[in-house]
Design a protein around this motif. Structure first.
Motif, PDB file in Angstrom:
ATOM      1  N   TYR A  18     -17.422  33.144  26.453  1.00 23.59           N
ATOM      2  CA  TYR A  18     -15.984  33.434  26.209  1.00 23.59           C
ATOM      3  C   TYR A  18     -15.874  34.250  24.805  1.00 23.59           C
ATOM      4  N   SER A  19     -14.820  34.994  24.860  1.00 26.33           N
ATOM      5  CA  SER A  19     -14.567  35.602  23.457  1.00 26.33           C
ATOM      6  C   SER A  19     -13.857  34.443  22.825  1.00 26.33           C
ATOM      7  N   LYS A  20     -14.112  34.418  21.365  1.00 19.33           N
ATOM      8  CA  LYS A  20     -13.680  33.395  20.389  1.00 19.33           C
ATOM      9  C   LYS A  20     -12.214  33.846  20.125  1.00 19.33           C
ATOM     10  N   ARG A  21     -11.847  35.255  20.298  1.00 22.94           N
ATOM     11  CA  ARG A  21     -10.450  35.827  19.781  1.00 22.94           C
ATOM     12  C   ARG A  21      -9.636  35.571  21.284  1.00 22.94           C
ATOM     13  N   ASN A  22     -10.072  35.446  22.451  1.00 16.79           N
ATOM     14  CA  ASN A  22      -9.361  35.246  23.690  1.00 16.79           C
ATOM     15  C   ASN A  22     -10.273  34.739  24.472  1.00 16.79           C
ATOM     16  N   PRO A  23     -10.140  33.265  24.569  1.00 18.33           N
ATOM     17  CA  PRO A  23     -10.968  32.642  25.670  1.00 18.33           C
ATOM     18  C   PRO A  23     -10.648  33.229  27.222  1.00 18.33           C
ATOM     19  N   GLU A  24      -9.513  33.715  27.387  1.00 20.06           N
ATOM     20  CA  GLU A  24      -9.350  34.253  28.755  1.00 20.06           C
ATOM     21  C   GLU A  24     -10.224  35.171  29.256  1.00 20.06           C
ATOM     22  N   LEU A  25     -11.060  35.997  28.289  1.00 21.92           N
ATOM     23  CA  LEU A  25     -12.022  36.903  28.541  1.00 21.92           C
ATOM     24  C   LEU A  25     -13.476  35.859  28.550  1.00 21.92           C
ATOM     25  N   PHE A  71     -13.119  51.508  34.621  1.00 19.08           N
ATOM     26  CA  PHE A  71     -14.391  51.539  33.836  1.00 19.08           C
ATOM     27  C   PHE A  71     -14.350  51.087  32.232  1.00 19.08           C
ATOM     28  N   GLN A  72     -13.496  51.685  31.642  1.00 19.06           N
ATOM     29  CA  GLN A  72     -13.313  51.336  30.338  1.00 19.06           C
ATOM     30  C   GLN A  72     -12.980  49.979  29.814  1.00 19.06           C
ATOM     31  N   SER A  73     -12.009  49.261  30.891  1.00 22.00           N
ATOM     32  CA  SER A  73     -11.930  47.874  30.527  1.00 22.00           C
ATOM     33  C   SER A  73     -13.058  46.851  30.739  1.00 22.00           C
ATOM     34  N   GLY A  74     -13.893  47.309  31.559  1.00 22.25           N
ATOM     35  CA  GLY A  74     -15.048  46.675  31.883  1.00 22.25           C
ATOM     36  C   GLY A  74     -16.151  46.774  30.541  1.00 22.25           C
ATOM     37  N   LYS A  75     -16.312  48.023  30.133  1.00 22.23           N
ATOM     38  CA  LYS A  75     -16.913  48.197  28.891  1.00 22.23           C
ATOM     39  C   LYS A  75     -16.454  47.670  27.711  1.00 22.23           C
ATOM     40  N   ASN A  76     -14.989  47.468  27.528  1.00 23.47           N
ATOM     41  CA  ASN A  76     -14.472  46.793  26.574  1.00 23.47           C
ATOM     42  C   ASN A  76     -14.831  45.286  26.675  1.00 23.47           C
ATOM     43  N   MET A 126      -3.922  52.761  26.143  1.00 23.71           N
ATOM     44  CA  MET A 126      -4.583  52.213  26.980  1.00 23.71           C
ATOM     45  C   MET A 126      -5.921  51.831  27.101  1.00 23.71           C
ATOM     46  N   PHE A 127      -6.707  52.747  26.936  1.00 19.45           N
ATOM     47  CA  PHE A 127      -8.144  52.889  26.944  1.00 19.45           C
ATOM     48  C   PHE A 127      -8.919  52.200  25.370  1.00 19.45           C
ATOM     49  N   VAL A 128      -8.312  52.299  24.483  1.00 23.37           N
ATOM     50  CA  VAL A 128      -8.993  51.934  23.352  1.00 23.37           C
ATOM     51  C   VAL A 128      -8.049  50.777  22.520  1.00 23.37           C
ATOM     52  N   PHE A 129      -6.857  50.698  22.609  1.00 21.50           N
ATOM     53  CA  PHE A 129      -6.172  49.797  21.759  1.00 21.50           C
ATOM     54  C   PHE A 129      -5.360  48.596  22.440  1.00 21.50           C
ATOM     55  N   ILE A 130      -5.562  48.637  23.876  1.00 18.87           N
ATOM     56  CA  ILE A 130      -5.008  47.716  24.530  1.00 18.87           C
ATOM     57  C   ILE A 130      -5.457  46.267  24.096  1.00 18.87           C
ATOM     58  N   PRO A 131      -4.636  45.254  23.630  1.00 20.28           N
ATOM     59  CA  PRO A 131      -4.897  44.113  23.341  1.00 20.28           C
ATOM     60  C   PRO A 131      -5.688  43.292  24.458  1.00 20.28           C
ATOM     61  N   ASP A 132      -6.564  42.454  24.122  1.00 19.77           N
ATOM     62  CA  ASP A 132      -7.134  41.447  25.208  1.00 19.77           C
ATOM     63  C   ASP A 132      -6.224  40.626  25.988  1.00 19.77           C
ATOM     64  N   SER A 133      -5.025  40.306  25.076  1.00 16.17           N
ATOM     65  CA  SER A 133      -4.061  39.398  25.701  1.00 16.17           C
ATOM     66  C   SER A 133      -3.372  39.905  26.733  1.00 16.17           C
ATOM     67  N   ARG A 172     -17.363  44.062  27.930  1.00 14.73           N
ATOM     68  CA  ARG A 172     -18.674  43.558  27.665  1.00 14.73           C
ATOM     69  C   ARG A 172     -18.977  43.551  26.408  1.00 14.73           C
ATOM     70  N   ILE A 173     -18.315  44.718  25.452  1.00 15.42           N
ATOM     71  CA  ILE A 173     -18.522  44.923  24.042  1.00 15.42           C
ATOM     72  C   ILE A 173     -17.931  43.632  23.356  1.00 15.42           C
ATOM     73  N   ALA A 174     -16.718  43.134  23.819  1.00 17.74           N
ATOM     74  CA  ALA A 174     -16.060  41.879  23.264  1.00 17.74           C
ATOM     75  C   ALA A 174     -16.874  40.722  23.296  1.00 17.74           C
ATOM     76  N   LEU A 175     -17.545  40.595  24.247  1.00 18.21           N
ATOM     77  CA  LEU A 175     -18.399  39.292  24.883  1.00 18.21           C
ATOM     78  C   LEU A 175     -19.712  39.407  23.832  1.00 18.21           C
ATOM     79  N   GLU A 176     -20.023  40.640  23.758  1.00 18.25           N
ATOM     80  CA  GLU A 176     -21.555  40.764  22.881  1.00 18.25           C
ATOM     81  C   GLU A 176     -20.949  40.481  21.708  1.00 18.25           C
ATOM     82  N   LYS A 177     -20.171  40.967  20.907  1.00 14.27           N
ATOM     83  CA  LYS A 177     -19.719  40.775  19.690  1.00 14.27           C
ATOM     84  C   LYS A 177     -19.180  39.594  19.165  1.00 14.27           C
TER      85      LYS A 177
END
Length: 177
Positions: A159-166, A89-94, A28-35, A96-101
């Motif tokens: 937006y995330s190019k892998r998942n624009p829902e983000l 907390f972890q989903s918010g961090k994920n 749940m904390f590390v590998f949950i897909p963006d979808s 931010r990381i996804a959008l920065e990356k």
């Protein structure tokens, strides 16, 4: 059944169950897909909620109640109090990381603006719409703390190019850094 055999069986069950719970939590904390994390409809939207408030506490209760019913209730309830906030907390961090990356900036517009008084948090909220590859996306509600946005106003969205829902309003995303 002798006492030593029961203690060994009990220990094996507890270790196995602990490993299973830790694996689910790690997933749940590390590998949950963006979808799943940013799903807006269907069963995927409810999956993290069901696991945090149902699946994990129920599993903890059932296994621990074999050995100690009072501890089972406390541990099941405690798991909600620990896992829920940590997941948020972890989903918010994920996010931010996804959008920065792999974030991409595009132009969209404010599709809806309203004043919310839910839970005595009087605040302006906005939703955005934007187009990626001929598909329109709508954001989750975002807080307009300074009340600077207007409906139909053009804005930049990241937006995330892998998942624009983000996605986030770019100016709000920058302010959060």
């Amino acid at each position: 059944m002798n006492k030593k055999h029961f203690a060994t069986t009990e220990l094996i069950i507890i270790i196995g169950f602990s490993g299973l719970c830790l694996s689910i939590i790690l997933f749940m904390f590390v590998f949950i897909p963006d979808s799943v994390l940013f799903a807006k409809e269907g069963i995927l939207r409810w999956l993290p909620f069901v696991l945090i408030f149902g699946g994990i506490p129920f599993s903890i209760y059932k296994v621990v109640s074999i050995f100690h019913s009072q501890a089972a209730k406390a541990l099941a309830f405690g798991s909600i109090l620990i896992i829920g906030p940590l997941f948020g907390f972890q989903s918010g961090k994920n996010e931010r990381i996804a959008l920065e990356k792999d974030g991409v900036i595009t132009t969209g517009y404010i599709s809806k603006k309203w004043y919310s008084t839910v839970n005595k948090n009087n605040e302006w909220l906005v939703k955005t719409k934007f187009n990626v590859d001929s598909v329109w996306y709508e954001s989750f509600s975002q807080t307009d703390e300074e009340n600077i946005f207007e409906e139909n106003q053009k804005i930049e969205i990241i937006y995330s190019k892998r998942n624009p829902e983000l996605n986030r309003i770019y100016s709000l995303f920058i302010k959060e850094k």
